[in-house]
Motif scaffolding. Structure first.
Motif, PDB file in Angstrom:
ATOM      1  N   ALA A   1       0.835  -1.208   0.000  1.00 20.78           N
ATOM      2  CA  ALA A   1       0.000   0.000   0.000  1.00 20.78           C
ATOM      3  C   ALA A   1       0.868   1.256   0.000  1.00 20.78           C
ATOM      4  O   ALA A   1       0.603   2.204  -0.737  1.00 20.78           O
ATOM      5  CB  ALA A   1      -0.918   0.003   1.215  1.00 20.78           C
TER       6      ALA A   1
ATOM      7  N   LEU B   1       3.863   1.561  -1.177  1.00 19.38           N
ATOM      8  CA  LEU B   1       4.494   1.699  -2.495  1.00 19.38           C
ATOM      9  C   LEU B   1       3.510   2.196  -3.551  1.00 19.38           C
ATOM     10  O   LEU B   1       3.768   3.199  -4.217  1.00 19.38           O
ATOM     11  CB  LEU B   1       5.099   0.366  -2.939  1.00 19.38           C
ATOM     12  N   THR B   2       2.386   1.496  -3.704  1.00 20.58           N
ATOM     13  CA  THR B   2       1.470   1.877  -4.795  1.00 20.58           C
ATOM     14  C   THR B   2       0.837   3.246  -4.538  1.00 20.58           C
ATOM     15  O   THR B   2       0.497   3.955  -5.468  1.00 20.58           O
ATOM     16  CB  THR B   2       0.373   0.820  -5.044  1.00 20.58           C
TER      17      THR B   2
ATOM     18  N   SER C   1       2.392   5.800  -2.770  1.00 21.88           N
ATOM     19  CA  SER C   1       3.407   6.831  -2.955  1.00 21.88           C
ATOM     20  C   SER C   1       3.853   6.914  -4.412  1.00 21.88           C
ATOM     21  O   SER C   1       4.444   7.906  -4.831  1.00 21.88           O
ATOM     22  CB  SER C   1       4.593   6.598  -2.023  1.00 21.88           C
ATOM     23  N   ALA C   2       3.548   5.880  -5.205  1.00 17.08           N
ATOM     24  CA  ALA C   2       3.902   5.894  -6.624  1.00 17.08           C
ATOM     25  C   ALA C   2       3.228   7.063  -7.343  1.00 17.08           C
ATOM     26  O   ALA C   2       3.773   7.607  -8.303  1.00 17.08           O
ATOM     27  CB  ALA C   2       3.494   4.585  -7.287  1.00 17.08           C
ATOM     28  N   PHE C   3       2.060   7.462  -6.862  1.00 15.75           N
ATOM     29  CA  PHE C   3       1.337   8.557  -7.513  1.00 15.75           C
ATOM     30  C   PHE C   3       1.891   9.926  -7.117  1.00 15.75           C
ATOM     31  O   PHE C   3       1.651  10.917  -7.807  1.00 15.75           O
ATOM     32  CB  PHE C   3      -0.156   8.499  -7.174  1.00 15.75           C
TER      33      PHE C   3
ATOM     34  N   PRO D   1       5.112  11.296  -6.975  1.00 16.26           N
ATOM     35  CA  PRO D   1       6.025  12.015  -7.878  1.00 16.26           C
ATOM     36  C   PRO D   1       5.296  12.625  -9.067  1.00 16.26           C
ATOM     37  O   PRO D   1       5.604  13.741  -9.477  1.00 16.26           O
ATOM     38  CB  PRO D   1       6.997  10.927  -8.355  1.00 16.26           C
ATOM     39  N   GLN D   2       4.293  11.874  -9.594  1.00 16.65           N
ATOM     40  CA  GLN D   2       3.548  12.392 -10.735  1.00 16.65           C
ATOM     41  C   GLN D   2       2.735  13.622 -10.321  1.00 16.65           C
ATOM     42  O   GLN D   2       2.692  14.617 -11.035  1.00 16.65           O
ATOM     43  CB  GLN D   2       2.625  11.295 -11.293  1.00 16.65           C
TER      44      GLN D   2
ATOM     45  N   LYS E   1       5.131  16.466  -9.901  1.00 15.36           N
ATOM     46  CA  LYS E   1       5.593  16.933 -11.213  1.00 15.36           C
ATOM     47  C   LYS E   1       4.541  17.857 -11.851  1.00 15.36           C
ATOM     48  O   LYS E   1       4.878  18.886 -12.434  1.00 15.36           O
ATOM     49  CB  LYS E   1       5.835  15.714 -12.110  1.00 15.36           C
TER      50      LYS E   1
ATOM     51  N   LEU F   1       0.143  13.187 -20.140  1.00 14.43           N
ATOM     52  CA  LEU F   1      -0.623  12.353 -19.209  1.00 14.43           C
ATOM     53  C   LEU F   1      -1.968  12.002 -19.822  1.00 14.43           C
ATOM     54  O   LEU F   1      -2.620  12.840 -20.439  1.00 14.43           O
ATOM     55  CB  LEU F   1      -0.836  13.082 -17.887  1.00 14.43           C
TER      56      LEU F   1
ATOM     57  N   TYR G   1      -6.213   7.957 -15.934  1.00 20.81           N
ATOM     58  CA  TYR G   1      -6.474   8.341 -14.553  1.00 20.81           C
ATOM     59  C   TYR G   1      -7.950   8.229 -14.169  1.00 20.81           C
ATOM     60  O   TYR G   1      -8.278   7.963 -13.020  1.00 20.81           O
ATOM     61  CB  TYR G   1      -5.901   9.727 -14.262  1.00 20.81           C
TER      62      TYR G   1
ATOM     63  N   MET H   1      -8.495   4.520 -13.666  1.00 23.06           N
ATOM     64  CA  MET H   1      -7.792   4.185 -12.424  1.00 23.06           C
ATOM     65  C   MET H   1      -8.606   4.627 -11.199  1.00 23.06           C
ATOM     66  O   MET H   1      -8.681   3.913 -10.196  1.00 23.06           O
ATOM     67  CB  MET H   1      -6.429   4.879 -12.438  1.00 23.06           C
TER      68      MET H   1
ATOM     69  N   THR I   1      -9.942   2.142  -8.461  1.00 23.43           N
ATOM     70  CA  THR I   1      -9.555   2.307  -7.067  1.00 23.43           C
ATOM     71  C   THR I   1     -10.796   2.284  -6.157  1.00 23.43           C
ATOM     72  O   THR I   1     -10.783   1.672  -5.085  1.00 23.43           O
ATOM     73  CB  THR I   1      -8.795   3.633  -6.898  1.00 23.43           C
TER      74      THR I   1
ATOM     75  N   ALA J   1      -5.119   1.664   1.497  1.00 25.70           N
ATOM     76  CA  ALA J   1      -4.378   1.920   0.261  1.00 25.70           C
ATOM     77  C   ALA J   1      -5.255   2.619  -0.773  1.00 25.70           C
ATOM     78  O   ALA J   1      -4.856   3.618  -1.379  1.00 25.70           O
ATOM     79  CB  ALA J   1      -3.855   0.609  -0.324  1.00 25.70           C
TER      80      ALA J   1
END
Lengths: 85, 85
Positions: B12, B14-15, B17-19, B21-22, B25, B35, B40, B43, B47, B65
């Protein structure tokens, strides 16, 4: 009682196919501008961990979803890395 | 025996926090070029469905998560939509 696996596979279809437009966009445009390598790398590791979790709780939908997602993420990461050369 | 929830919460982290950086940015560059809105949106729906699945199988890690991921995805989708105006 509603079988949770129905919902799981419905969710799996959505979150898995969510990566497809991005993969297609990369494939067609041959560019990965604007995409975060960090995001996809962490997502790949996270997907692997969810796969392990799915095996531990014996959830077919979690296992299948993360197997497929991981493959697509691997494709995207490979493409970003290749374009960075 | 290894408690699956430990793996679940690791995955949880990892997946989710994966969002980040994007999202960062987008926030910094103020652009969402490259993008996929389709990605999204799907997704986000996925989710939500995983959240429902988590409630059904009573899995704390799946619930937490997907709550957090959904919030971040909502931020990204809002930003893409605003930049399309």
């Amino acid at each position: 009682m509603l079988n949770p696996e129905y919902i799981g596979f419905f969710a799996a279809t959505l979150t898995t196919s969510a990566f497809l437009p991005q993969a297609y966009k990369i494939w067609k445009s041959k560019t990965t501008d604007g995409l975060s390598l960090t995001m996809y790398t962490i997502m790949g590791l996270g997907t692997m961990s969810w796969l392990f979790y799915g095996v531990l709780i014996e959830s077919p939908s979690v296992i299948v979803a993360n197997c497929i997602s991981f493959s697509i993420i691997l494709f995207i990461v490979t493409f970003i890395l290749r374009s960075k050369k």
